[in-house]
Design a protein around this motif. Structure first.
Motif, mmCIF file in Angstrom:
data_model
loop_
_atom_site.group_PDB
_atom_site.id
_atom_site.type_symbol
_atom_site.label_atom_id
_atom_site.label_comp_id
_atom_site.label_asym_id
_atom_site.label_seq_id
_atom_site.Cartn_x
_atom_site.Cartn_y
_atom_site.Cartn_z
ATOM 1 N N ASN A 1 -41.318 -21.740 10.471
ATOM 2 C CA ASN A 1 -39.900 -21.667 10.131
ATOM 3 C C ASN A 1 -39.093 -21.307 11.365
ATOM 4 O O ASN A 1 -39.672 -20.998 12.425
ATOM 5 C CB ASN A 1 -39.669 -20.654 9.007
ATOM 6 N N ARG A 2 -37.794 -21.347 11.228
ATOM 7 C CA ARG A 2 -36.939 -21.092 12.390
ATOM 8 C C ARG A 2 -37.192 -19.711 12.993
ATOM 9 O O ARG A 2 -37.206 -19.539 14.213
ATOM 10 C CB ARG A 2 -35.463 -21.221 11.976
ATOM 11 N N GLN A 3 -37.413 -18.716 12.130
ATOM 12 C CA GLN A 3 -37.623 -17.361 12.627
ATOM 13 C C GLN A 3 -38.953 -17.243 13.372
ATOM 14 O O GLN A 3 -39.030 -16.668 14.464
ATOM 15 C CB GLN A 3 -37.601 -16.347 11.477
ATOM 16 N N SER A 4 -40.025 -17.772 12.762
ATOM 17 C CA SER A 4 -41.351 -17.621 13.367
ATOM 18 C C SER A 4 -41.446 -18.346 14.708
ATOM 19 O O SER A 4 -42.233 -17.957 15.580
ATOM 20 C CB SER A 4 -42.437 -18.150 12.418
ATOM 21 N N LEU A 5 -40.645 -19.384 14.876
ATOM 22 C CA LEU A 5 -40.657 -20.151 16.121
ATOM 23 C C LEU A 5 -39.514 -19.750 17.046
ATOM 24 O O LEU A 5 -39.229 -20.440 18.028
ATOM 25 C CB LEU A 5 -40.597 -21.646 15.806
ATOM 26 N N HIS A 6 -38.853 -18.628 16.711
ATOM 27 C CA HIS A 6 -37.826 -18.028 17.578
ATOM 28 C C HIS A 6 -36.730 -19.031 17.955
ATOM 29 O O HIS A 6 -36.307 -19.102 19.117
ATOM 30 C CB HIS A 6 -38.480 -17.450 18.844
ATOM 31 N N ASN A 7 -36.319 -19.814 16.982
ATOM 32 C CA ASN A 7 -35.223 -20.786 17.129
ATOM 33 C C ASN A 7 -35.573 -21.961 18.033
ATOM 34 O O ASN A 7 -34.727 -22.830 18.283
ATOM 35 C CB ASN A 7 -33.936 -20.122 17.638
ATOM 36 N N LYS A 8 -36.805 -22.017 18.520
ATOM 37 C CA LYS A 8 -37.202 -23.125 19.386
ATOM 38 C C LYS A 8 -37.649 -24.308 18.522
ATOM 39 O O LYS A 8 -38.821 -24.708 18.499
ATOM 40 C CB LYS A 8 -38.312 -22.678 20.333
ATOM 41 N N VAL A 9 -36.685 -24.847 17.799
ATOM 42 C CA VAL A 9 -36.941 -25.905 16.829
ATOM 43 C C VAL A 9 -35.820 -26.929 16.897
ATOM 44 O O VAL A 9 -34.725 -26.648 17.378
ATOM 45 C CB VAL A 9 -37.034 -25.342 15.394
ATOM 46 N N LYS A 10 -36.106 -28.097 16.388
ATOM 47 C CA LYS A 10 -35.072 -29.126 16.264
ATOM 48 C C LYS A 10 -34.288 -28.911 14.964
ATOM 49 O O LYS A 10 -34.820 -28.332 14.010
ATOM 50 C CB LYS A 10 -35.696 -30.523 16.273
ATOM 51 N N PRO A 11 -33.059 -29.407 14.907
ATOM 52 C CA PRO A 11 -32.262 -29.247 13.682
ATOM 53 C C PRO A 11 -32.564 -30.313 12.635
ATOM 54 O O PRO A 11 -31.813 -30.466 11.681
ATOM 55 C CB PRO A 11 -30.822 -29.370 14.196
ATOM 56 N N TYR A 12 -33.660 -31.048 12.793
ATOM 57 C CA TYR A 12 -34.019 -32.101 11.843
ATOM 58 C C TYR A 12 -35.524 -32.329 11.909
ATOM 59 O O TYR A 12 -36.189 -32.002 12.894
ATOM 60 C CB TYR A 12 -33.286 -33.402 12.176
ATOM 61 N N GLU A 13 -36.068 -32.893 10.826
ATOM 62 C CA GLU A 13 -37.494 -33.237 10.803
ATOM 63 C C GLU A 13 -37.744 -34.255 9.704
ATOM 64 O O GLU A 13 -37.247 -34.110 8.585
ATOM 65 C CB GLU A 13 -38.345 -31.997 10.546
ATOM 66 N N ALA A 14 -38.521 -35.278 10.043
ATOM 67 C CA ALA A 14 -39.013 -36.237 9.049
ATOM 68 C C ALA A 14 -40.487 -35.931 8.841
ATOM 69 O O ALA A 14 -41.343 -36.377 9.606
ATOM 70 C CB ALA A 14 -38.811 -37.667 9.542
#
Length: 494
Positions: free
Chosen positions: A183-196
């Motif tokens: 999730n966004r928290q566990s990955l420290h915001n290092k995520v994209k704002p979308y996912e397929a």
């Protein structure tokens, strides 16, 4: 003969009782209330020919679609507070996502109900909450990074509060969840704002919510009390994640960018923002702000992702409505689909909510009332989120000894006009207050330097919020200011 007479009396008594029970259930219909996070009116039934939303569109064909529904506050927690209480914000603290926690969660039970759901419960309804109805993702008190709590955000509203957090473990982790269980928290915001995601519907939390709702409907079918079932879906809230099959419904080239991608002429840049919520997703392809808008290619990709999330939720809603029909419950169940606010999809250079522009304040509202002659009606009458509370109470024949700021719009659901009063909506955020009439949006801002300024937008225009015309038409501003002031709750005097 005496035995036969006794049996006759017994049977007549029971048949009489059954008839009375049926009459009572009919006079107090069930409610299926579906809250969809960040759902702007981008659906087929609202005229969007690209978005695929067949199940919501079918519901709209059986009820009333409100094309001018406006929220009071363009942020999740505060908008849901307005929905639940039927009250406009009276203090700046009531513009916050924490307003339910601060003003309801830790309070003793009072004479006035904490929410319209609480009022239904007091009047004989069995109330069930699944997912995000109040601000909390699972209805329980905890911050994004905290361990799950057993304290309810709405302490007295629910007969049952349910949630399946699946592989994500907690409500907030699920809310910002990705297909791999992170999730966004566990990955420290290092995520994209979308996912397929290469998963089926159950690979994201909203699929689990649908399962719970269908299972609970089967149980509710067999009880004598009327029910309120609240189902809160996360998408299309950021991140715009959904199973890949919903992405495959769209061709990127067929998706257009916003027709209003620039800051409106003559407007104050402080009326908008730099898309900070969106930019928390630090692996975004591009970073939008008021200086630079994203490329057309990225704008199309993000709209594609948003539309895929909408189609995912549309399918979940379709499964629930199908079950409602299969259980023979739809003839005595009011169905509501409500978006908690709108969202700028690159409109006015913004990706997000949190403005007093039309894109953030207008949201979807569709209501089907069983037994009415009205079907496939679009109502352009202006209604507000605070109006939903008294409307549902009137539809359910539940007396309201307490007052709300909203007014019932039941006549519109029966195809009748509203009483001859000014049809307007009031909205509030940060240091501004906005009035929406049939023709205009007038917004006043109280700036940091203590000055007050107005922005006026013409909604009879083909490009309604691309140019602030306040300086060109002071006579219109002067005419509308007294009406705007009627919505002043003292918010900016405290």
């Amino acid at each position: 003969m005496r035995f036969i007479a006794i049996m006759y009396s017994f049977l007549m008594l029971n048949f009489s009782g059954c008839g009375q029970e049926k009459k009572e259930n009919t006079s107090h219909p069930n409610i299926l209330f579906i809250a969809v996070d960040d759902l702007r009116p981008d659906l087929g039934c609202y005229g969007n020919t690209i978005v695929q939303s067949p199940h919501i569109d079918k519901l709209a064909s059986e009820g009333v679609t409100f094309t001018n529904h406006f929220v009071q506050v363009p942020t999740c927690g505060a908008s849901r507070y307005n929905l639940l209480t039927g009250m406009r914000p009276k203090t700046k603290a009531q513009l916050s996502n924490e307003v339910i926690y601060n003003e309801i969660s830790n309070q003793p039970e009072r004479a006035n109900p904490e929410s319209f759901i609480h009022h239904l419960k007091r009047n004989g309804y069995h109330t069930v909450g699944i997912g995000k109805i109040s601000h909390s993702a699972d209805g329980l008190l905890s911050d994004y990074n905290e361990k799950p709590s057993d304290k309810r955000e709405l302490p007295y509203s629910w007969s049952e509060l349910l949630f399946d957090s699946g592989k994500w473990g907690t409500g907030w982790n699920a809310f910002f969840g990705y297909a791999n269980g992170e999730n966004r928290q566990s990955l420290h915001n290092k995520v994209k704002p979308y996912e397929a995601g290469k998963v089926d519907d159950l690979g994201y939390p909203d699929g689990l919510t649908t399962q719970l709702a269908i299972s609970k409907l089967k149980e509710l079918k067999n009880q004598n009390k009327p029910f309120f079932l609240g189902v809160g879906f996360f998408k299309p809230h950021l991140p715009f994640n959904s199973p890949e099959k919903y992405w495959d419904l769209y061709q990127n080239d067929a998706i257009s960018i916003s027709p209003y991608p620039e800051i409106p002429q003559n407007s104050n840049r402080e009326s908008l923002h730099d898309s900070n919520e969106f930019n928390q997703y630090t692996r975004t392809d591009e970073i939008p702000n008021r200086e630079n808008r994203v490329s057309d290619a990225y704008a199309k990709k993000l709209r594609h992702a948003y539309y895929a999330s909408v189609s995912y939720i549309d399918h979940q809603i379709g499964m629930i409505l199908s079950e409602l029909k299969a259980l023979d419950l739809e003839e005595n169940t009011i169905v509501v689909v409500w978006g908690d606010h709108g969202w700028h999809l690159g409109d006015q250079k913004v990706w997000g909510k949190h403005t007093l522009f039309e894109n953030a304040l207008k949201s979807a509202l569709i209501i089907k009332v069983p037994g009415t002659r009205i079907k496939n009606k679009k109502s352009s009458t202006i209604v507000e989120t605070v109006d939903i509370y008294p409307t549902l109470m009137e539809l359910c024949n539940v007396n309201m000894p307490h007052k709300t700021d909203g007014k019932s719009f039941v006549p519109l659901l029966h195809g009748d006009p509203m009483p001859l009063t000014e049809s307007v909506a009031y909205s509030y955020f940060n240091d501004g207050m906005s009035l929406r009439t049939e023709k205009y949006r007038l917004t006043t801002y109280f700036r940091a330097d203590k000055t007050q300024e107005y922005e006026l937008y013409d909604h009879t225009s083909d490009a309604p919020e691309t140019q602030n015309i306040a300086n060109d038409h002071p006579e219109i501003v002067q005419k509308l200011v007294p009406l705007l002031n009627k919505g002043d709750t003292g918010l900016f005097n405290k």
